[in-house]
Design a protein around this motif. Structure first.
Motif, PDB file in Angstrom:
ATOM      1  N   LEU A  54       1.870  12.603   6.073  1.00 38.43           N
ATOM      2  CA  LEU A  54       2.235  10.689   5.433  1.00 38.43           C
ATOM      3  C   LEU A  54       1.597  10.394   4.131  1.00 38.43           C
ATOM      4  O   LEU A  54       2.020   9.865   3.359  1.00 38.43           O
ATOM      5  CB  LEU A  54       2.481   9.717   6.052  1.00 38.43           C
ATOM      6  N   CYS A  55       0.660  10.486   5.122  1.00 32.78           N
ATOM      7  CA  CYS A  55      -0.607   9.216   3.810  1.00 32.78           C
ATOM      8  C   CYS A  55      -1.104  10.687   2.847  1.00 32.78           C
ATOM      9  O   CYS A  55      -1.721   9.468   1.423  1.00 32.78           O
ATOM     10  CB  CYS A  55      -1.946   9.103   4.301  1.00 32.78           C
ATOM     11  N   ALA A  56      -1.525  11.882   2.391  1.00 31.17           N
ATOM     12  CA  ALA A  56      -1.967  12.869   1.806  1.00 31.17           C
ATOM     13  C   ALA A  56      -1.267  13.144   0.602  1.00 31.17           C
ATOM     14  O   ALA A  56      -1.135  13.892  -0.695  1.00 31.17           O
ATOM     15  CB  ALA A  56      -2.889  13.587   2.185  1.00 31.17           C
ATOM     16  N   MET A  61       4.881   3.324  10.143  1.00 30.66           N
ATOM     17  CA  MET A  61       4.955   4.733   9.414  1.00 30.66           C
ATOM     18  C   MET A  61       6.446   4.071   9.503  1.00 30.66           C
ATOM     19  O   MET A  61       7.191   5.552   7.831  1.00 30.66           O
ATOM     20  CB  MET A  61       5.095   5.302  10.857  1.00 30.66           C
ATOM     21  N   LEU A  62       7.733   4.415   9.404  1.00 25.43           N
ATOM     22  CA  LEU A  62       9.055   4.121   8.644  1.00 25.43           C
ATOM     23  C   LEU A  62       8.839   4.165   8.109  1.00 25.43           C
ATOM     24  O   LEU A  62       9.818   3.881   6.664  1.00 25.43           O
ATOM     25  CB  LEU A  62       9.335   3.491   9.614  1.00 25.43           C
ATOM     26  N   ALA A  63       7.993   2.241   7.525  1.00 24.22           N
ATOM     27  CA  ALA A  63       8.261   1.735   6.286  1.00 24.22           C
ATOM     28  C   ALA A  63       7.607   3.084   4.724  1.00 24.22           C
ATOM     29  O   ALA A  63       8.113   3.094   4.341  1.00 24.22           O
ATOM     30  CB  ALA A  63       6.873   0.508   5.733  1.00 24.22           C
ATOM     31  N   VAL A  64       6.743   3.769   5.092  1.00 28.65           N
ATOM     32  CA  VAL A  64       5.879   4.884   4.437  1.00 28.65           C
ATOM     33  C   VAL A  64       7.398   5.617   4.254  1.00 28.65           C
ATOM     34  O   VAL A  64       7.094   6.440   3.003  1.00 28.65           O
ATOM     35  CB  VAL A  64       4.492   5.595   5.111  1.00 28.65           C
ATOM     36  N   VAL A  65       7.525   6.420   5.353  1.00 24.91           N
ATOM     37  CA  VAL A  65       9.249   7.419   5.387  1.00 24.91           C
ATOM     38  C   VAL A  65       9.796   6.671   4.295  1.00 24.91           C
ATOM     39  O   VAL A  65      10.595   7.689   3.237  1.00 24.91           O
ATOM     40  CB  VAL A  65       9.450   7.526   6.617  1.00 24.91           C
ATOM     41  N   LEU A  77       1.000  -1.359   0.206  1.00 27.40           N
ATOM     42  CA  LEU A  77      -0.229  -0.094   0.011  1.00 27.40           C
ATOM     43  C   LEU A  77       1.000   0.923  -0.411  1.00 27.40           C
ATOM     44  O   LEU A  77      -0.084   2.433   0.038  1.00 27.40           O
ATOM     45  CB  LEU A  77      -0.681  -0.115   1.196  1.00 27.40           C
ATOM     46  N   SER A  78       1.702   1.451   0.555  1.00 23.75           N
ATOM     47  CA  SER A  78       2.427   2.345   0.243  1.00 23.75           C
ATOM     48  C   SER A  78       3.472   2.699  -1.040  1.00 23.75           C
ATOM     49  O   SER A  78       4.533   3.455  -1.523  1.00 23.75           O
ATOM     50  CB  SER A  78       4.093   2.428   1.862  1.00 23.75           C
ATOM     51  N   SER A  79       4.010   1.869  -1.814  1.00 21.65           N
ATOM     52  CA  SER A  79       4.581   1.539  -2.962  1.00 21.65           C
ATOM     53  C   SER A  79       4.113   1.840  -4.256  1.00 21.65           C
ATOM     54  O   SER A  79       4.828   1.827  -4.935  1.00 21.65           O
ATOM     55  CB  SER A  79       6.048   0.623  -3.229  1.00 21.65           C
TER      56      SER A  79
END
Length: 450
Positions: free
Chosen positions: A328-330, A367-371, A244-246
């Motif tokens: 971080l999500c928007a 959160m770390l993975a998203v960053v 979902l983050s990539s």
């Protein structure tokens, strides 16, 4: 007044491609105002952002103000007062390739080069993204591939006593996903049999899992992996975050569509039923596929977001996780890269360290993975691959998912990050950690030795 410029208020003659709103203080402004009264001499130079931004090759020079006669004088990202979101008067002109001017307030438009000062005292500056280096995957369309001939090769490989695994490896390992997936229909048309069932019965182990993954479209494979991560005993939170983050907005929307069709419930409902708290909110936010994807950066707004993150975490007793979630999500990825730089300069600590101090458990790792994914996607996947193979036992599910899903996206970049960060090549690590037909096909996806 006679001969004055402009004529009476509201009567300013329209420019080519659309009207020009009268300025409240009259026209022209005092010397040094905007725009210049006389056309610039010689050839104007400006950085061109085309669509999602091919670099103009002008070396990134600042946009020069255009002569009024060329139509609306503002460059994209420099809205005039009272004229936000002005469409280009001439969309076919170079430099007006679809980068919308940001709205007043939060334009949500980031930059791959956030360290450049904002142009015009903090206004949004369109910055050309890194030069597109072309295709960075390892698996390309095979020239002249014929689906009928390809399925005949597969049929012969599985017919009779024993299976010719090498023929399957050579064929599937040299066809792109859009050449592999149509083989299912062609095989059924030619032989009246189900290719997936035949492959499943002839192959075994991790090699079979890898082949099955390669025969799905990217969105089908992602939906399948998300469902597998959710169902059963325990949840593979890292898999959920990784996917979902990539993925892009369009990819996530297609995953949602296929998930609903295949599993008879929405992805959001599946996530809600299997996770909780702020981690659930993070996943649901990401699963909307609604991240801003514009490519310009407003440095002043990046500073505001960095201050908001600092106020929500390091500078607060307790942590306002919802503020981290919202930003971080928007926000778009180039904008967030600028935010992370501003954050570090402001409080002297990397955003990842702050998250580690302020959060714990699944939320922290999520959160770390998203960053990490936003900062450097290939480096994030290189780390995931390294952790999947280090130590005793291999996390084959992670290894298969990343090798298949990134083989036509950025595998060459992942390989570069891998050898830079871990001192040995991805090819060498896969060779030493896997075996047999499974290893041979993985190495095809890896793209040959370094």
């Amino acid at each position: 007044q006679p001969g004055a410029y402009p004529p009476q208020p509201g009567a300013y003659p329209p420019q080519a491609g659309g009207g020009y709103p009268p300025q409240p203080s009259g026209y022209p402004p005092q010397p040094g105002g905007y725009p210049p009264q006389a056309p610039p001499q010689g050839k104007p130079t400006f950085s061109i952002v085309k669509g999602i931004g091919q670099h103009s090759g002008h070396g990134g020079t600042m946009p020069q103000q255009q002569a009024p006669a060329m139509g609306y004088p503002g460059q994209p990202g420099q809205p005039m007062p009272g004229y936000p979101r002005a469409p280009s008067p001439n969309p076919s002109m170079p430099g007006y390739g679809g980068a919308p001017a940001p709205m007043p307030g939060y334009p949500k438009v980031p930059s791959p080069n956030p360290s450049m000062p904002a142009y015009g005292g903090g206004g949004a500056m369109p910055i050309a993204p890194p030069v597109n280096r072309g295709f960075r995957g390892t698996i390309k369309d095979y020239p002249g591939a014929d689906p009928l001939k390809d399925v005949e090769v597969l049929r012969k490989a599985m017919k009779g006593f024993g299976t010719d695994e090498q023929a399957i490896i050579d064929l599937l390992g040299s066809r792109s996903n859009k050449q592999r997936v149509p083989m299912l229909r062609t095989f059924k048309t030619a032989y009246g049999k189900d290719l997936i069932k035949d492959l499943h019965s002839e192959l075994s182990g991790d090699f079979r899992k890898l082949v099955m993954a390669m025969m799905k479209t990217p969105a089908e494979f992602d939906a399948y992996e998300l469902n597998s991560a959710i169902k059963g005993a325990g949840t593979d939170e890292a898999c959920l975050i990784e996917i979902l983050s990539s993925r892009s907005n369009a990819e996530i929307k297609e995953i949602n569509r296929i998930y609903k069709h295949a599993y008879k419930k929405s992805l959001e409902d599946a996530i809600s039923g299997d996770t909780s708290g702020h981690f659930r909110r993070l996943l649901i936010s990401l699963s909307q596929g609604n991240r801003d994807e514009r490519e310009t950066v407003d440095i002043s707004l990046a500073k505001q977001d960095a201050q908001a993150l600092y106020a929500a975490g390091e500078n607060k007793l307790g942590t306002d996780e919802s503020k981290f979630n919202a930003i971080l999500c928007a926000r778009s990825k180039p904008h967030l890269r600028a935010v992370f730089l501003e954050y570090q300069q402001m409080c002297g600590r990397d955003i990842e360290k702050s998250i580690g101090r302020e959060m714990s458990g699944d939320l922290e790792s999520g959160m770390l993975a998203v960053v990490k994914c936003i900062k450097n996607t290939p480096a994030y996947f290189a780390e995931r691959l390294y952790k999947a193979m280090r130590g005793a036992g291999t996390k084959d599910r992670t290894l298969i998912r990343i090798m298949v899903s990134r083989s036509e996206v950025d595998m060459l970049d992942i390989r570069q990050e891998y050898v830079k960060n871990y001192g040995k090549s991805l090819y060498t690590h896969i060779s030493g950690d896997t075996s047999g037909d499974y290893k041979k096909l993985l190495l095809k996806l890896c793209g040959g030795s370094d």
